[in-house]
Design a protein around this motif. Sequence first.
Motif, PDB file in Angstrom:
ATOM      1  N   TYR A 184       5.711 -46.792  19.633  1.00 30.58           N
ATOM      2  CA  TYR A 184       5.129 -46.281  20.859  1.00 30.58           C
ATOM      3  C   TYR A 184       3.604 -46.373  20.829  1.00 30.58           C
ATOM      4  O   TYR A 184       2.970 -46.055  19.826  1.00 30.58           O
ATOM      5  CB  TYR A 184       5.519 -44.822  21.085  1.00 30.58           C
ATOM      6  N   ALA A 192       5.231 -36.231  16.947  1.00 25.52           N
ATOM      7  CA  ALA A 192       6.274 -36.863  17.743  1.00 25.52           C
ATOM      8  C   ALA A 192       7.610 -36.798  17.031  1.00 25.52           C
ATOM      9  O   ALA A 192       7.678 -36.878  15.797  1.00 25.52           O
ATOM     10  CB  ALA A 192       5.902 -38.320  18.014  1.00 25.52           C
ATOM     11  N   ASP A 215       4.161 -44.031  25.420  1.00 27.36           N
ATOM     12  CA  ASP A 215       4.882 -45.021  26.222  1.00 27.36           C
ATOM     13  C   ASP A 215       5.192 -46.213  25.337  1.00 27.36           C
ATOM     14  O   ASP A 215       4.474 -46.485  24.368  1.00 27.36           O
ATOM     15  CB  ASP A 215       4.055 -45.464  27.425  1.00 27.36           C
ATOM     16  N   GLU A 216       6.236 -46.950  25.720  1.00 29.31           N
ATOM     17  CA  GLU A 216       6.596 -48.138  24.946  1.00 29.31           C
ATOM     18  C   GLU A 216       5.549 -49.237  25.091  1.00 29.31           C
ATOM     19  O   GLU A 216       5.470 -50.130  24.250  1.00 29.31           O
ATOM     20  CB  GLU A 216       7.963 -48.657  25.401  1.00 29.31           C
ATOM     21  N   GLN A 254      13.700 -42.626  23.427  1.00 28.59           N
ATOM     22  CA  GLN A 254      12.965 -41.494  23.979  1.00 28.59           C
ATOM     23  C   GLN A 254      12.211 -40.797  22.865  1.00 28.59           C
ATOM     24  O   GLN A 254      12.659 -40.765  21.722  1.00 28.59           O
ATOM     25  CB  GLN A 254      13.917 -40.522  24.661  1.00 28.59           C
ATOM     26  N   VAL A 255      11.059 -40.236  23.196  1.00 30.15           N
ATOM     27  CA  VAL A 255      10.239 -39.542  22.212  1.00 30.15           C
ATOM     28  C   VAL A 255       9.755 -38.233  22.827  1.00 30.15           C
ATOM     29  O   VAL A 255       9.507 -38.143  24.019  1.00 30.15           O
ATOM     30  CB  VAL A 255       9.042 -40.410  21.774  1.00 30.15           C
ATOM     31  N   GLN A 256       9.659 -37.230  22.001  1.00 32.83           N
ATOM     32  CA  GLN A 256       9.084 -35.950  22.419  1.00 32.83           C
ATOM     33  C   GLN A 256       7.810 -35.717  21.626  1.00 32.83           C
ATOM     34  O   GLN A 256       7.767 -36.006  20.422  1.00 32.83           O
ATOM     35  CB  GLN A 256      10.077 -34.811  22.191  1.00 32.83           C
ATOM     36  N   ARG A 258       5.112 -42.514  30.160  1.00 27.40           N
ATOM     37  CA  ARG A 258       6.424 -41.957  30.480  1.00 27.40           C
ATOM     38  C   ARG A 258       6.621 -40.580  29.879  1.00 27.40           C
ATOM     39  O   ARG A 258       7.329 -39.753  30.446  1.00 27.40           O
ATOM     40  CB  ARG A 258       7.522 -42.890  29.972  1.00 27.40           C
ATOM     41  N   TYR A 259       6.017 -40.330  28.726  1.00 30.11           N
ATOM     42  CA  TYR A 259       6.296 -39.089  27.993  1.00 30.11           C
ATOM     43  C   TYR A 259       5.019 -38.282  27.816  1.00 30.11           C
ATOM     44  O   TYR A 259       3.976 -38.828  27.437  1.00 30.11           O
ATOM     45  CB  TYR A 259       6.914 -39.403  26.639  1.00 30.11           C
ATOM     46  N   TRP A 260       5.133 -36.981  28.053  1.00 29.76           N
ATOM     47  CA  TRP A 260       3.981 -36.086  27.998  1.00 29.76           C
ATOM     48  C   TRP A 260       4.282 -34.855  27.163  1.00 29.76           C
ATOM     49  O   TRP A 260       5.413 -34.353  27.146  1.00 29.76           O
ATOM     50  CB  TRP A 260       3.618 -35.612  29.415  1.00 29.76           C
ATOM     51  N   ALA A 306       0.284 -38.213  25.173  1.00 31.20           N
ATOM     52  CA  ALA A 306       1.193 -39.021  25.968  1.00 31.20           C
ATOM     53  C   ALA A 306       1.677 -40.206  25.152  1.00 31.20           C
ATOM     54  O   ALA A 306       0.990 -40.659  24.232  1.00 31.20           O
ATOM     55  CB  ALA A 306       0.508 -39.508  27.238  1.00 31.20           C
TER      56      ALA A 306
END
Length: 122
Positions: A32, A24, A99-100, A1-3, A110-112, A97
């Motif tokens: 990513y 990130a 994503d993998e 997971q990444v923020q 997936r991540y925003w 954003a």
Amino acid sequence: QVQVVESGGGLVQAGGSLRLSCAASGRTFRYYAMGWFRQAPGKERELVAAINWSGGSTYNADSVKGRFTISRDNAKNTMYLQMNSLKPEDTAVYYCAADEQYDRVTIIPRYWGQGTQVTVSS
């Protein structure tokens, strides 16, 4: 997971420049694919630019080609969007954003991040 967290937005006159950053978290940032989206008032969110994990493959929307440049520094866990020759129609909230998968980051990442406002005055 990444923020991810965006910064660098602001108010600029038409023809000016801004550089957005996306920081990130996590040690796996380099795995990513990343992208920049934007959403103007009353409009749908749209893809602006994307970059794969290494930076060797990039995409730019036709509306920003020749004006915006996406890049990343994996050592700093940061992605950038250099925006030159800004136009009033570039006014929007810009989102980072991740994503993998590169293909997925251009469609439905997936991540925003929370977004940063860019306003271009005429």
